[in-house]
Scaffold this motif. Structure first.
Motif, short mmCIF file in Angstrom:
data_model
loop_
_atom_site.label_atom_id
_atom_site.label_comp_id
_atom_site.label_asym_id
_atom_site.label_seq_id
_atom_site.Cartn_x
_atom_site.Cartn_y
_atom_site.Cartn_z
N ASP A 112 47.79 -40.41 21.70
CA ASP A 112 47.87 -39.64 22.94
C ASP A 112 48.58 -38.34 22.58
O ASP A 112 49.57 -38.38 21.86
CB ASP A 112 48.72 -40.36 24.00
CG ASP A 112 47.91 -41.41 24.78
OD1 ASP A 112 46.75 -41.65 24.41
OD2 ASP A 112 48.47 -41.97 25.74
N LYS A 172 45.57 -51.12 25.01
CA LYS A 172 44.58 -50.04 24.84
C LYS A 172 43.15 -50.56 24.99
O LYS A 172 42.92 -51.77 25.04
CB LYS A 172 44.78 -49.37 23.48
CG LYS A 172 45.96 -48.40 23.48
CD LYS A 172 45.68 -47.19 24.36
CE LYS A 172 46.78 -46.15 24.33
NZ LYS A 172 46.61 -45.07 25.26
N GLU A 227 50.70 -36.94 29.00
CA GLU A 227 49.43 -37.12 28.28
C GLU A 227 48.37 -36.11 28.71
O GLU A 227 48.01 -36.03 29.87
CB GLU A 227 48.92 -38.55 28.54
CG GLU A 227 47.58 -38.81 27.88
CD GLU A 227 46.90 -40.09 28.36
OE1 GLU A 227 47.57 -40.94 28.97
OE2 GLU A 227 45.68 -40.21 28.14
#
Ligand code: 4AD
Ligand code: MG
Length: 414
Positions: free
Chosen positions: A329, A311, A337
């Motif tokens: 998400d 991330k 997503e």
């Protein structure tokens, strides 16, 4: 002259009145003594008959023309593009003729739902006492990794088109409180997928003095409020029903699933990673696997606690498990997503270490890191891709159908 009215408005809908309408011929059917014309003006449609007796028309609403003038003649060669969605047409031809395809009933109803959705987001944010700001699109920092940056020459200096307004939103918290923006974001996506655009409308929000749970609760409330507000407009509810007859507002609370549980879920369902191997902790959950999982679960999912290694640098680590971040998400059936969000690192030292870990020079980010130096706070936010939200709401196969003039690899026209 009779009163000039827009089509599809109450004024054009009162039987027995003489009105003046202006529009374009959307469809035409000529018989021996009578010509049927569906007139369109962007507000609605009206069937007109140019001679003969009154006939049955949709909604029992019909204009009996006793006078007409032609304002401009139209070439007939591209009729198929404007009057119907031609499912068998070459997609490139449709994209080349987007300016005409937009006149089709499907495309124009998606654009009307889009407008109502924007209105609903703004209203939902205002109800939460959030302030709209407009951060710059031309920037000299990255947010979501260097590989998708569009670079350009800015008076001899390097600059980029923004990937996200997040960092700027964070800087607004001390002066303005909770903020949001509706701005274009740009991604030099190398892959052509049905959910990636090079330019998309990014709805981003940043909230001050919150916990991760507050962030999730807020996100769920905003998404549900936007759906309620959108469906409360009868015309828009009608479009959504035509585009997505099976649509049901999601039930609350949304399912909350940790990344590590998703990995177990994927293994249990024999859904492999990109290398064709069983998913392992630390793997990126790629688009195909993510979509499969969401389609099987078939309800919104808050996927949380992604490993920090996969991330962005700014995401706050979970105090109980330092391998993972307070990140989320939102996944929707059919799309996957639609939202990415997180709590932000609010400690200056920790953020500096994150830059070091990523091999990034923190100096261009002084205005962002200063936030931690001059009165920091626990805060977090998220970004929602409007076109992805619409692809879900309107059941479109691709986000390209949810953008006015889509930009994607190889296309910057019209
Ligand atoms: O997950 P992303 O990259 O997160 C951010 O940009 C954060 N800085 C946002 C924030 O926290 N303020 O992007 C957020 C969302 C995605 O979930 C997706 O819906 C959309 O933006 N998105 C795209 N939509 C269309 N085409 C693309 N190439 C997109 N990239 C991201
Ligand atoms: Mg993301």
């Amino acid at each position: 002259d009779p009163e000039k009215v827009k089509l599809g408005t109450p004024e054009s809908d009162s039987p027995g009145t003489r009105v003046r309408v202006l529009g374009r011929v959307h469809r035409m059917r000529a018989q021996k003594d009578v010509v049927f014309i569906t007139l369109a003006d962007g507000y609605g449609y009206l069937q007109c008959i140019l001679t003969g007796d009154m006939q049955h028309a949709p909604n029992n609403r019909e204009l009996h023309a006793d006078f007409f003038t032609i304002i401009g003649r139209a070439a007939g060669d591209k009729e198929a593009i404007t009057t119907r969605v031609a499912p068998d047409a070459d997609p490139q031809t449709l994209y080349d003729n987007r300016h005409l395809a937009l006149r089709g009933e499907t495309s124009s109803s998606v654009m009307k739902v889009r407008s109502a959705t924007l209105r609903a987001f703004r209203r939902a944010f205002e109800e939460n006492r959030m302030l709209e700001v407009t951060p710059p699109a031309m920037v000299q920092t990255q947010v979501e990794g260097g590989s998708t940056l569009f670079k350009f020459d800015y008076y001899g200096e390097n600059a980029y088109l923004t990937q996200s307004s997040q960092l700027y939103l964070e800087t607004c918290l001390p002066s303005l409180g909770d903020v949001y923006c509706v701005c274009p974001s740009f991604r030099a996506e190398k892959s052509l997928t049905r959910r990636h655009l090079s330019e998309y409308t990014h709805i981003e929000a940043e909230l001050d003095f919150i916990t991760f749970t507050d962030l999730l609760d807020h996100l769920e409330a905003v998404i549900c409020r936007v759906i309620d507000l959108t469906l409360a407009e009868p015309e828009i509810a009608g479009f959504i029903n035509q585009l997505n007859p099976d649509f049901k507002p999601p039930s609350r609370p949304f399912r909350r699933m940790k990344y590590s549980d998703a990995i177990e879920w994927l293994r249990a369902h024999d859904i492999p990673n990109e290398e064709g191997q069983p998913h392992q902790f630390g793997d990126d959950i790629a688009e195909a696997a993510e979509r499969k999982m969401t389609d099987i679960i078939n309800q919104p999912i808050f996927l949380t606690h992604f490993p920090s290694e996969i991330k962005a640098f700014y995401m706050k680590k979970d105090v109980e498990d330092r391998r993972v971040t307070e990140s989320v998400d939102v996944l929707m059936p059919g799309v996957g997503e639609i939202v990415g969000g997180s709590m932000r690192m609010d400690d200056w030292d920790e953020l500096m270490n994150a830059y070091k870990h990523e091999g990034m020079d923190p100096s261009p980010y002084y205005w962002y890191t200063d936030q931690r130096k001059y009165g920091t706070s626990p805060h977090g936010g998220y970004g929602l891709g409007l076109e992805r939200f619409l692809a879900w709401l309107c059941a479109r196969y691709t986000v390209r159908d949810c953008s006015l003039y889509p930009r994607f690899t190889g296309r910057c026209t019209p």
